[in-house]
Design an enzyme around this catalytic site. Structure first.
Site, PDB file in Angstrom:
ATOM      1  N   ASP A  82       0.849  -1.198   0.000  1.00  0.00           N
ATOM      2  CA  ASP A  82       0.000   0.000   0.000  1.00  0.00           C
ATOM      3  C   ASP A  82       0.887   1.251   0.000  1.00  0.00           C
ATOM      4  OD1 ASP A  82      -2.407   1.356   0.099  1.00  0.00           O
ATOM      5  OD2 ASP A  82      -2.701   1.112   2.257  1.00  0.00           O
ATOM      6  N   HIS A  83       0.337   2.368  -0.453  1.00  0.00           N
ATOM      7  CA  HIS A  83       1.005   3.696  -0.455  1.00  0.00           C
ATOM      8  C   HIS A  83       2.505   3.694  -0.196  1.00  0.00           C
ATOM      9  CE1 HIS A  83      -2.582   6.168  -0.721  1.00  0.00           C
ATOM     10  NE2 HIS A  83      -3.170   5.332   0.118  1.00  0.00           N
ATOM     11  N   HIS A 179      -8.671   9.041   3.977  1.00  0.00           N
ATOM     12  CA  HIS A 179      -8.217   8.031   4.944  1.00  0.00           C
ATOM     13  C   HIS A 179      -8.691   8.371   6.362  1.00  0.00           C
ATOM     14  CE1 HIS A 179      -4.806   7.513   1.881  1.00  0.00           C
ATOM     15  NE2 HIS A 179      -5.554   6.431   1.809  1.00  0.00           N
ATOM     16  N   GLY A 180      -8.792   7.359   7.195  1.00  0.00           N
ATOM     17  CA  GLY A 180      -9.151   7.587   8.603  1.00  0.00           C
ATOM     18  C   GLY A 180     -10.659   7.548   8.803  1.00  0.00           C
ATOM     19  N   GLY A 208      -9.783   4.960   1.435  1.00  0.00           N
ATOM     20  CA  GLY A 208     -10.629   5.578   2.461  1.00  0.00           C
ATOM     21  C   GLY A 208     -11.976   4.907   2.574  1.00  0.00           C
ATOM     22  N   ASN A 229     -10.301  -0.259  -0.537  1.00  0.00           N
ATOM     23  CA  ASN A 229      -9.375  -0.396   0.581  1.00  0.00           C
ATOM     24  C   ASN A 229     -10.049  -0.147   1.930  1.00  0.00           C
ATOM     25  OD1 ASN A 229      -7.556  -0.612  -1.493  1.00  0.00           O
ATOM     26  ND2 ASN A 229      -6.415   1.250  -1.007  1.00  0.00           N
TER      27      ASN A 229
END
Ligand SMILES: [Zn+2]
Length: 283
Positions: A82-83, A179-180, A208, A229
């Site tokens: 990921d990222h 995200h989060g 996200g 994701n």
């Protein structure tokens, strides 16, 4: 052997318009719980790993653990980085046999991102691996922003040029997710998603995913989101699993019962997601 590549999992999902969940595993408990759940639901699965987690365990340990666990089930499972903003970390994973990476150059200027992403795509090719790309950063809610504001977005043409000029397999487009945990309902740019899919015929990735409503997921999947994701929800399940078990059994001191309960919580969390995304029964 059920170890699969990313296209082996995402191509059929994209074609038949169902979504495959990509969960961020952090250790053997989460990885095993995810794989057990996928097998139970007869669903394909993407296990993704953050750069922090790679640095914690090492790329080879994770890959060996993945190959062993995924090799024991008959549903297709793939391992994805990921990222990753560091080309060297991405290459180190590809070198030891990971089949998929997200090179995230969205913090770089467009030209640099293009150049390095193209390099990673070429590098991955030698190993039969695929690359997810990202042009516009997916924001974190921790920045105090609930979603991307439309005015900040790069023109969609830049995403199209990026896809054409890099040779990436799939894209994490800027569609307003973050995200989060969401503090406010995000404004999802369905039109942008639809335009990208219609123009490129390429499967898209939704970042996200934690906190999006069932309707948002379903609509994005129907438009061509094939990888969705989920990271934050799994982190919460993992941490809460330990606290809840220990609060209920403060002096038991039986580690296998403890981690068994957490693994079971992971299975219970992900089963309904396979159903929601339509991937249940597809493998
Ligand atoms: Zn992401």
């Amino acid at each position: 052997m059920s170890v699969a590549t990313l296209p082996e999992i995402m191509d059929p999902a994209f074609r038949e318009r169902y979504g495959v969940a990509a969960f961020n595993a952090v250790d053997d408990i989460t990885m095993d719980g995810l794989i057990k759940a996928a097998e139970q639901a007869r669903s394909p699965l993407i296990i993704q790993i953050s750069v922090k987690t790679v640095k914690f365990w090492g790329a080879e340990v994770i890959k060996d653990m993945f190959m062993n666990m995924a090799g024991r089930v008959s549903v297709p499972v793939t391992l994805h980085l990921d990222h990753c903003p560091d080309p060297e970390v991405a290459k180190s994973c590809l070198k030891v046999g990971w089949k998929s990476v997200l090179f995230d150059g969205s913090a770089l200027n467009y030209g640099e991102n293009l150049k390095i992403t193209r390099e990673i795509v070429q590098f991955a090719k030698q190993y039969g691996a695929s690359v997810e790309g990202e042009v516009v950063p997916v924001r974190g809610v921790e920045d105090g922003v609930g979603s991307d504001s439309v005015s900040d977005l790069l023109p969609v043409q830049m995403e199209l040029d990026f896809i054409r000029d890099t040779g990436i397999y799939c894209l994490a487009p800027a569609i307003g997710t973050a995200h989060g945990f969401y503090k406010a309902a995000p404004v999802i740019l369905y039109d942008r998603m639809q335009y990208l899919v219609e123009t490129t015929k390429m499967p898209m990735v939704v970042h996200g995913g934690t906190g999006l409503t069932d309707e948002v997921f379903k609509r994005l999947i129907s438009l061509g989101a094939a990888k969705l994701n989920i990271s934050t929800a799994l982190k919460k399940t993992f941490a809460d699993g330990f606290s809840n078990y220990l609060a209920a059994h403060p002096t038991e001191y039986d580690p296998l019962k403890l981690i068994g309960a957490v693994r079971n919580d992971v299975v219970k969390m992900v089963l309904p997601i396979f159903k929601l995304f339509g991937s249940e029964g597809r493998a």
